[in-house]
Structure formats: structure tokens, C-alpha cells
Scaffold this motif. Structure first.
Motif, PDB file in Angstrom:
ATOM      1  N   ARG B 172     -46.949 -22.152  37.156  1.00  0.00           N
ATOM      2  CA  ARG B 172     -47.767 -23.326  37.452  1.00  0.00           C
ATOM      3  C   ARG B 172     -46.873 -24.471  37.882  1.00  0.00           C
ATOM      4  O   ARG B 172     -46.272 -25.162  37.057  1.00  0.00           O
ATOM      5  CB  ARG B 172     -48.528 -23.769  36.200  1.00  0.00           C
ATOM      6  N   PRO B 173     -46.790 -24.679  39.163  1.00  0.00           N
ATOM      7  CA  PRO B 173     -45.962 -25.797  39.628  1.00  0.00           C
ATOM      8  C   PRO B 173     -46.596 -27.133  39.255  1.00  0.00           C
ATOM      9  O   PRO B 173     -47.817 -27.249  39.183  1.00  0.00           O
ATOM     10  CB  PRO B 173     -45.953 -25.613  41.150  1.00  0.00           C
ATOM     11  N   HIS B 174     -45.731 -28.115  39.040  1.00  0.00           N
ATOM     12  CA  HIS B 174     -46.262 -29.470  38.886  1.00  0.00           C
ATOM     13  C   HIS B 174     -46.676 -29.991  40.247  1.00  0.00           C
ATOM     14  O   HIS B 174     -46.271 -29.457  41.288  1.00  0.00           O
ATOM     15  CB  HIS B 174     -45.197 -30.383  38.278  1.00  0.00           C
ATOM     16  N   THR B 175     -47.441 -31.045  40.248  1.00  0.00           N
ATOM     17  CA  THR B 175     -47.965 -31.525  41.527  1.00  0.00           C
ATOM     18  C   THR B 175     -46.872 -31.986  42.475  1.00  0.00           C
ATOM     19  O   THR B 175     -47.050 -31.977  43.681  1.00  0.00           O
ATOM     20  CB  THR B 175     -48.963 -32.685  41.315  1.00  0.00           C
ATOM     21  N   ASN B 176     -45.733 -32.372  41.930  1.00  0.00           N
ATOM     22  CA  ASN B 176     -44.694 -32.904  42.811  1.00  0.00           C
ATOM     23  C   ASN B 176     -43.728 -31.843  43.323  1.00  0.00           C
ATOM     24  O   ASN B 176     -42.683 -32.138  43.876  1.00  0.00           O
ATOM     25  CB  ASN B 176     -43.903 -33.999  42.097  1.00  0.00           C
ATOM     26  N   LEU B 177     -44.101 -30.585  43.194  1.00  0.00           N
ATOM     27  CA  LEU B 177     -43.185 -29.509  43.582  1.00  0.00           C
ATOM     28  C   LEU B 177     -42.798 -29.586  45.055  1.00  0.00           C
ATOM     29  O   LEU B 177     -41.651 -29.444  45.426  1.00  0.00           O
ATOM     30  CB  LEU B 177     -43.817 -28.137  43.285  1.00  0.00           C
ATOM     31  N   PHE B 178     -43.770 -29.872  45.889  1.00  0.00           N
ATOM     32  CA  PHE B 178     -43.503 -29.882  47.336  1.00  0.00           C
ATOM     33  C   PHE B 178     -42.572 -31.022  47.714  1.00  0.00           C
ATOM     34  O   PHE B 178     -41.828 -30.943  48.691  1.00  0.00           O
ATOM     35  CB  PHE B 178     -44.802 -30.033  48.140  1.00  0.00           C
ATOM     36  N   LEU B 179     -42.634 -32.092  46.927  1.00  0.00           N
ATOM     37  CA  LEU B 179     -41.875 -33.278  47.308  1.00  0.00           C
ATOM     38  C   LEU B 179     -40.379 -33.035  47.247  1.00  0.00           C
ATOM     39  O   LEU B 179     -39.607 -33.709  47.907  1.00  0.00           O
ATOM     40  CB  LEU B 179     -42.251 -34.460  46.408  1.00  0.00           C
ATOM     41  N   ASP B 246     -44.332 -25.171  35.147  1.00  0.00           N
ATOM     42  CA  ASP B 246     -44.464 -24.498  33.861  1.00  0.00           C
ATOM     43  C   ASP B 246     -44.339 -23.019  34.134  1.00  0.00           C
ATOM     44  O   ASP B 246     -45.106 -22.450  34.916  1.00  0.00           O
ATOM     45  CB  ASP B 246     -45.841 -24.791  33.247  1.00  0.00           C
ATOM     46  N   LEU B 247     -43.376 -22.437  33.476  1.00  0.00           N
ATOM     47  CA  LEU B 247     -43.074 -21.040  33.796  1.00  0.00           C
ATOM     48  C   LEU B 247     -43.126 -20.192  32.545  1.00  0.00           C
ATOM     49  O   LEU B 247     -42.604 -20.569  31.504  1.00  0.00           O
ATOM     50  CB  LEU B 247     -41.653 -20.966  34.404  1.00  0.00           C
ATOM     51  N   ARG B 248     -43.813 -19.081  32.650  1.00  0.00           N
ATOM     52  CA  ARG B 248     -43.809 -18.134  31.531  1.00  0.00           C
ATOM     53  C   ARG B 248     -43.585 -16.742  32.075  1.00  0.00           C
ATOM     54  O   ARG B 248     -44.311 -16.306  32.979  1.00  0.00           O
ATOM     55  CB  ARG B 248     -45.158 -18.213  30.802  1.00  0.00           C
ATOM     56  N   ILE B 249     -42.561 -16.099  31.531  1.00  0.00           N
ATOM     57  CA  ILE B 249     -42.241 -14.753  32.016  1.00  0.00           C
ATOM     58  C   ILE B 249     -42.386 -13.769  30.866  1.00  0.00           C
ATOM     59  O   ILE B 249     -41.721 -13.888  29.849  1.00  0.00           O
ATOM     60  CB  ILE B 249     -40.795 -14.690  32.557  1.00  0.00           C
TER      61      ILE B 249
END
Lengths: 162, 662
Positions: B172-179, B246-249
Motif C-alpha cells: 500500500r503506497p502512501h499518497t506521495n509515492l509518485f512525488l 505500508d509493506l507486508r510480506i
């Protein structure tokens, strides 16, 4: 090779479909039209040594070399000299081509369901294994050839091992 | 991903097999060059070789993963790990290591071929080599020597967590990932290199349109990554975005209902060929010239008068030249360097030297000589067999060689060259030569030769080509089953070639293979019998004679024979009898005897006359019929008629058989 329940190879179930008919010694025979590649007038063939008597030889069909079978000889019918009506019917049996020499070509007929008859046990002129079935077409009876059987004898054959 | 990847399979297999061949070749070089092998000595040229090897394995692994060939990618991964150890000098290059790596190459090759052809995989063999690889990897000290250059690659410290099945990643990327310039697609592609990736998108977080900011990321994914993958590898893919998502593996525990991974049968194995671009360019030029000639000729379609005759003639001459040039050029496209058939030999010689404890120096020469692709493919087996024979029987053990005053290391020379219309390949060893006594004894025992026959040495040598012949005391795993030489000869014959042997006691043996440059076109001698015409392949023809009656005799009611060059007596085979041709000449003096040679046997074929010589394109009778005694192929002459081409070998056999029976 047993005679198929579902009609000669290449036809729809029950023998329905179109057949090319031709004459041999006064009797009408037929092959499913899908097996017929083309019809050529008689032309001289190159004789092939050490092969069965019914193999007249080989022919150049636009660059491909195909065997030519004399059906009168194959079916042990009386000899008849070739004349202006004699043609070669080129058939495609499981991707192998062969030319069949017949007296003359007749019509292409449409056969519907119910017009096919099983071959009765009779001591006929022609060896039973070459006959697939019988068709009723108006007044005449058409003998449908089992071309696959022709192919078997052509391909496997009884020549000595090379 | 909706692309059907199957269209790329063929390229993958071709390139991977080439990579494996390259890998093997480099490994053999390393082994040969590194006199006394010890890890820290492997630098410089060897380092470059190691990189090549590593890249080959890495490419195979990556490709196999992309296409879902788990068996291949798993194995390649273990191989790659060990190669990396070697490359980074974490392990010593011992003889055992190199041998294991060579075996791993073999396994990889067989896995590739099995997958390509839809054949079953030898799991047990692959597993045992894999264990060997893993054992070697586990035994590596793991500490780099002092002069290691740089730690270029990240994450080389082994992360022990490996999942057998794969991982489920909740991303789940945060909203600012692209920035920060990140693109999830790049991350997914990276992940897809490790295994089969399936992504499930969730746009649950998408706001209403009036609140939508295009520069923000509102998407999240659940990724299933299947394969035997290290946890670290997965984490590495996300290393750039660690702080922005947010990363879960989690490991995958349940086997996912798979997509069909392995190829469904390589039924339509379409062959392809690599062509030197220059050959193609030459062909393009020639076709251009042909077009010009055609334009010249088409002018005469409109009208033609006698004044144009000379020009027309010129144009036709040019057409003939164009056609011939194009024909040659196209045939050359199918030709490849014979080296392709020879490239397995170094490995075989190496393995056999070790197996037999013999020392052999393999010299290959003339590998650039070109041959038709089909011929090369069918040449590989006979070649290997001949080499095996040399190694097994011909070449002596080092002590025996020393005792005979020879160099301990035997020389095995394989040379290819072109002469006339043929390519010759010589396989020569400086071993002990053929055991003529044993060969003759065996032949007498088998009834192939009369007990008191005076056989010349070279005739004895040729006995080895008879079926079922072997003088080996026991059947070794390598050769000696007695099927070998006969099969070699019939393989060569099927290609339109031949094999011969020359041997000198104590000095060595030389096998000479002769192969036609091309299969489809032969030089033919046109002969007439009665009203029929036949073609005799010029390769089999020695000469043609007009025989006077006094040279022909018929001893004791047997076959007709004639004297050839004063000392040989050869049988006469009457073609008009064999082929039942009417109206042919029956008196020997009225016709011509064509002397032919086939499989070491000579004979004369009686025909009416010779009509000339011509190159003919050969067509098989077997496409739509079958071959018959004496004739296997035919051709079409200028007038459109079919003319049969004599199969000399079959003809001789047939004719001899008839005379025996009669």
C-alpha cells in the motif's frame, strides 16, 4: 481397415455431403469431394519399376511427384484402352496425393441423410475392403470408395525392403 | 499481463541453449588454462570468462522465471548462486567444483530441451547435481580474500529466509509515492524476474473526483509472487520506496492454482537458422538483377520481330546467369560452419580422457568450412561415435605409449576441408591402429570372410563397417556393442556421403567422412534404356565404357562379368532386365556399360546410350509414395516429364540379391 460407421473419411456424419462420381466399367463410384484435389486429363506417366501392376507410374503435378493408380487394374476389372474421356482424379488422402485413373468423370452429387446404405455382403466384382458404403442417388447406386484403403496399399505395399 | 508469452518461447530456448554451450566452452577453457587450479589465481582473463558464464546462467534463470518454467529457473538459481561465489572469489575453483559446474550445464541443457519438447524431466538427476551445487555453496568460506575489488552488488550477505512457494505482498503506497519519482510498475517488473507475479489491484482508496489529485497514488495491490525466492530479494525490490508505503510480506503457504507452466508439447518444432547478414544482402542484390532481366524480357510480350532476336538471346543468357547465381546464393544460406557439429567434441574428449585415464590433445581445424544445416545436424552423432571409438580402442594408455616411444599425450586431429563438390572431415589419431588380426578372426568366425581368403590390409580394415561387428572383448558403456560403425556408415550414406578408413599398425588410424555440399541438387548422368530415361548420380560413377564382347564372360552360368582395367572382374547389371524395360538393347556391344561404385563395391550397369550430363533438382518419391528397389528419388526435366534417379546402393543390393536367388 474396418469400414467406418460414420461414413467415408472426410464426410460429415452419416455420409451426408458432396461426392464426385466417376465411371469404371459401367459402374458408378464416388469419393467425398473434400478428398478431391483436382481432375486432369490423361497424360503419360513415367513408369516405376519394381512396383505393383496397378501403379502405372509417377506424374509431375506442378513440381510434386505423385503416384498414379489404375483403378481398373486395382479392382481387377477387365482391360479397357484409354480414350479421350479417360481422366486422372487427384485425391488427397491424409496429406498424401495420388492420381486415380478412371474411365470418365460424372457429376458432383449431393447426398442427404438416410440415403446411405451399408454394404451388403455380396460377392461383388470389387474387393470389399475398397468399398466404404453404398449410396442411393435417384435410380443409380453409387459405390463410395474407401480411399484410405487405397492409400494403405500404396504407402505400405509389398515391395522388397529398400 | 495479457500478452501471450508463448511466441517468445522459441527464442528463449534457442538463446538459452546457446548460453549453456558458451558456458561449457568457457568452463573447459578455464580448466585447461588454470594449470594448478586454486581460487585466488583466477583473475584477469579468467575473470572475464567467469562473468560470461555467470551472465549465461543469469539470463537463463531470468527468462525461465518470466515464462514460468519453474524447474529451470529454480535450478538455474542454485547454479547462479554458486557461480556468484566463484566470481566473487568466495570459493576455490577446485577440480570437483569445475566438474560439478559442467554437470550442472548438462542438467540445464536437458531441462531446457525437455521443457521445449514437452518431454518428462529427469528429476532425480537434476536433484543430485543440485545437491552437489548446494553442498559446494555451503562449504564456501564466505569471506572475501584481501584483494577483492569492490562490493558492487548489494545484499550479498545471505538472507536465510527463503520461501518454497513464494510470497504474498501487501503493498500500500502512501499518497506521495509518485512525488519521489517512483513507479510501482518498475517494482513489479523487478519482482517478476524472481518468479511468477500475479497482481490484484485495489482502488478502494480512490476518492471522489472532486477530491482527486492526479499526482497522488490512491492504489494498492496484493501481489502473489510464486517461486522459490529469498525474502531479501523481495525486500530489495521495494528498497526505494520503503519509507513511502505500508509493506507486508508473508510466505505463500497454499499452492496457487497454477497457470499451465510447462510448454504443452513442442509439437510444431519450428526450426530456425542464423544467417550471416552478408549472405542475405548478396541475395537481395541478385534478386534485384533478376528483376531487371525480367523487365528486359517483358518488353517482348507486346510484340517481337526478327531484329530483336539478338537482344532476346542476350536477355535469356542473363536470365540463366541470374538464376544460377540466385540458386547458389540461396543454398549458401542454409549452410553453416561445420564447427557447430564439432563443438561438443572438446567436452566429450575431456570426459573420456578422464574416464579411460588417457591423455589426449584434441586439435580441431577447418571449423569454418560450411555445410548444409541438415547435414550438420545429422553429422553430430556419427562424429561423436567415431571420436569415442578412437578414445576407447585406438588411443593407448600413457604407459603403453611411453613404452612404444611415443609422446604420452596422444593427438586426436579433426579437420574439415572442402574439395571438389564435397566436404571432407578427417578424424585421425596417432594410436595403435586397427587390430587387423582380431578383425579378421572375428570376420572369419562370423562367416563374413572365407577362412583361407587372402585379404589385403585395407580390405580387412573395411570389415569393421559390417553390421554387428565389434572386436571389443566386452561391451564397454562407451562403445563396443558392434552397432557403431555400421550405423555410422548408413548415417553417412543417408546423407549422400560416405566413410572410409585408413590404418597403420602402431602409428594410428584415420577415418575420412565425405559429405555432399548440398542434399537437394546433384550432378547427374542421363542414360537411356529402351524408351526410358534415367539419371545416374555422377558421384557414384567412375567411368563409362563401350565393352567389346571379348571382355565379357559368364563363368559357369553365374552372373555376367567383365574385366575392368585388366585386373578386376566386376558384375554387369542389365538395367533393362532389372526395370523390365521393353525395346532396349540386349547385346553388350551395342550399348554402354557405366561403371559405378557404391559402399566399396563396384559394378557395371548396362544401358543403351548416354544422353549427357546435367545438374538436377532431386525430389523424393517418399513424399507421396515410397521408394522402390533401385529408385529413391526423381527429378523433373525441362520438358516437364518425371525422370527417375537411380539409387545406386539400393540398385546394387537388389541386383545382387536377384542373381543369388536365380
Amino acid at each position: 481397415m474396418s469400414i467406418s460407421e460414420h461414413g467415408a473419411e472426410g464426410t460429415q456424419d452419416g455420409g451426408v455431403g458432396q461426392y464426385l462420381t466417376f465411371l469404371l466399367d459401367g459402374q458408378v463410384y464416388g469419393v467425398p469431394i473434400v478428398q478431391v484435389q483436382e481432375i486432369r486429363g490423361w497424360m503419360s506417366v513415367t513408369p516405376l519399376p519394381n512396383s505393383p501392376a496397378y501403379i502405372k507410374g509417377v506424374l509431375n503435378l506442378r513440381g510434386t511427384i505423385i503416384p498414379v493408380i489404375d483403378l481398373r487394374v486395382r479392382f481387377k476389372l477387365p482391360f479397357h484402352p484409354y480414350d479421350a474421356l479417360t481422366v486422372i482424379v487427384v485425391v488427397n488422402i491424409r496429406d498424401r496425393l495420388a492420381g486415380l485413373v478412371v474411365d470418365s468423370v460424372s457429376d458432383v452429387i449431393d447426398v442427404g441423410a438416410g440415403e446411405r446404405r451399408e454394404t451388403p455382403t455380396f460377392e461383388g466384382q470389387v474387393d470389399r475392403r475398397f468399398i466404404d458404403s453404398l449410396l442411393e442417388n435417384g435410380q443409380q447406386v453409387v459405390i463410395v470408395l474407401n480411399t484410405a484403403e487405397l492409400d494403405d496399399s500404396v504407402g505400405a505395399g509389398n515391395s522388397q525392403a529398400a | 499481463m495479457a500478452i501471450d508469452l508463448r511466441q517468445f518461447h522459441q527464442t528463449f530456448f534457442e538463446e538459452s541453449l546457446e548460453g549453456v554451450a558458451e558456458m561449457e566452452s568457457e568452463l573447459l577453457k578455464i580448466e585447461a588454462n588454470a594449470g594448478h587450479i586454486s581460487g585466488s589465481n583466477l583473475f584477469g582473463a579468467e575473470a572475464e570468462a567467469l562473468n560470461t558464464i555467470f551472465r549465461a546462467a543469469h539470463s537463463v534463470k531470468g527468462g525461465a522465471s518470466t515464462f514460468g518454467f519453474a524447474a529451470i529457473s529454480d535450478f538455474a538459481h542454485v547454479l547462479e548462486t554458486l557461480l556468484d561465489d566463484l566470481r566473487e572469489a568466495r570459493i576455490e575453483a577446485s577440480q570437483h567444483l569445475l566438474t560439478t559446474l559442467l554437470r550442472a550445464g548438462d542438467v540445464l541443457r536437458s531441462l531446457l530441451i525437455a521443457t521445449r519438447d514437452g518431454a518428462p524431466i529427469d528429476v532425480a538427476h537434476a536433484a543430485s547435481v543440485r545437491e552437489a551445487l548446494e553442498a559446494l555453496h555451503a562449504s564456501s568460506p564466505g569471506i572475501a580474500p584481501a584483494d577483492r575489488r569492490h562490493t558492487a552488488r548489494p545484499a550479498s550477505a545471505p538472507a536465510p529466509l527463503v520461501s518454497e512457494r513464494g510470497w504474498r505482498i501487501d503493498f500500500r503506497p502512501h499518497t506521495n509515492l509518485f512525488l519521489s519519482g517512483n513507479d510501482p510498475l518498475r517494482i513489479f517488473r523487478d519482482l517478476a524476474n524472481h518468479g511468477t507475479l500475479r497482481a490484484t489491484l485495489s482502488f478502494a482508496s480512490l476518492p471522489s473526483w472532486k477530491d482527486f489529485e492526479p499526482g497522488n497514488c490512491y492504489l494498492s495491490w496484493v501481489l502473489d509472487l510464486e517461486g522459490r525466492i529469498q525474502h531479501a530479494a523481495v525486500k530489495e525490490a521495494f528498497s526505494w520506496v520503503e519509507d513511502e508505503c505500508d509493506l507486508r510480506i508473508e510466505p505463500l503457504s497454499v499452492p496457487q492454482a497454477g497457470i499451465a507452466r510447462e510448454e504443452e508439447g513442442g509439437a510444431t518444432a519450428q526450426q530456425s537458422i542464423r544467417v550471416n547478414l552478408q549472405k542475405v544482402d548478396t541475395l537481395v542484390d541478385l534478386v534485384g538483377e533478376l528483376v531487371i532481366t525480367q523487365t528486359m524480357l517483358s518488353r517482348y510480350q507486346e510484340g517481337f520481330d526478327a531484329r530483336d532476336y539478338a537482344k532476346l538471346q542476350n536477355a535469356l543468357v542473363q536470365l540463366e546467369r541470374n538464376t544460377r547465381d540466385i540458386q547458389e546464393s540461396v543454398m549458401r544460406i542454409r549452410m553453416l560452419p561445420v564447427g557447430f557439429a564439432l563443438n561438443r567434441l572438446p567436452r566429450i574428449v575431456r570426459d573420456l580422457s578422464q574416464h579411460f585415464g588417457k591423455k589426449v590433445d584434441l586439435k580441431i581445424m577447418g571449423e569454418q568450412t560450411e555445410l548444409d544445416k541438415t547435414v550438420i545436424e545429422r553429422l553430430a552423432d556419427p562424429l561423436m561415435h567415431l571420436v569415442r571409438n578412437c578414445m576407447d580402442h585406438g588411443i593407448e594408455h600413457p604407459d603403453e605409449r611411453r613404452a612404444a616411444g611415443k609422446n604420452e599425450t596422444a593427438v586426436l586431429r579433426v579437420e574439415a576441408y572442402q574439395k571438389g563438390g564435397n566436404v571432407y572431415i578427417e578424424i585421425e589419431d596417432d594410436g595403435r591402429g586397427l587390430p587387423r588380426d582380431r578383425i579378421l578372426a572375428k570376420a572369419i568366425q562370423r562367416g563374413l570372410v572365407a577362412a583361407d581368403a587372402a585379404a589385403a590390409p585395407d580390405q580387412i580394415d573395411r570389415l569393421i563397417f559390417l553390421p554387428g561387428f565389434s572386436t571389443a572383448e566386452e561391451v564397454t558403456g562407451v562403445s563396443g556393442r558392434g552397432v557403431g560403425m555400421d550405423v555410422v556408415r548408413s548415417n553417412l550414406r543417408a546423407l549422400g556421403g560416405s566413410v572410409d578408413v585408413e590404418s597403420h599398425d602402431g602409428k594410428g588410424t584415420r577415418f575420412t567422412l565425405r559429405l555432399p555440399l548440398t542434399l537437394a541438387i546433384i550432378d547427374g548422368l542421363i542414360v537411356k534404356v529402351g524408351s526410358q530415361i534415367y539419371i545416374a548420380p555422377l558421384l557414384s560413377v567412375l567411368e563409362s565404357l563401350h565393352l567389346p564382347n571379348h571382355r565379357v564372360s559368364r563363368p559357369a552360368g553365374g552372373t555376367e562379368i567383365f574385366t575392368y582395367h585388366g585386373d578386376e572382374h566386376l558384375p554387369i547389371f542389365r538395367l533393362h532386365e532389372l526395370f523390365d524395360v521393353p525395346d532396349a538393347a540386349t547385346e553388350i556391344e551395342q550399348g554402354i556399360v557405366v561403371v559405378i561404385e557404391s559402399e566399396g563395391k563396384r559394378a557395371g550397369i548396362f544401358v543403351d546410350q548416354l544422353l549427357g550430363q546435367q545438374q538436377v533438382v532431386v525430389k523424393s518419391l517418399e513424399s507421396h509414395y515410397r521408394k522402390v528397389d533401385g529408385v529413391a528419388t526423381a527429378t523433373i526435366l525441362g520438358d516437364g516429364d518425371v525422370v527417375l534417379v537411380l539409387d545406386i546402393g539400393s540398385l546394387v543390393r537388389f541386383a545382387s540379391g536377384r542373381h543369388v536367388a536365380a
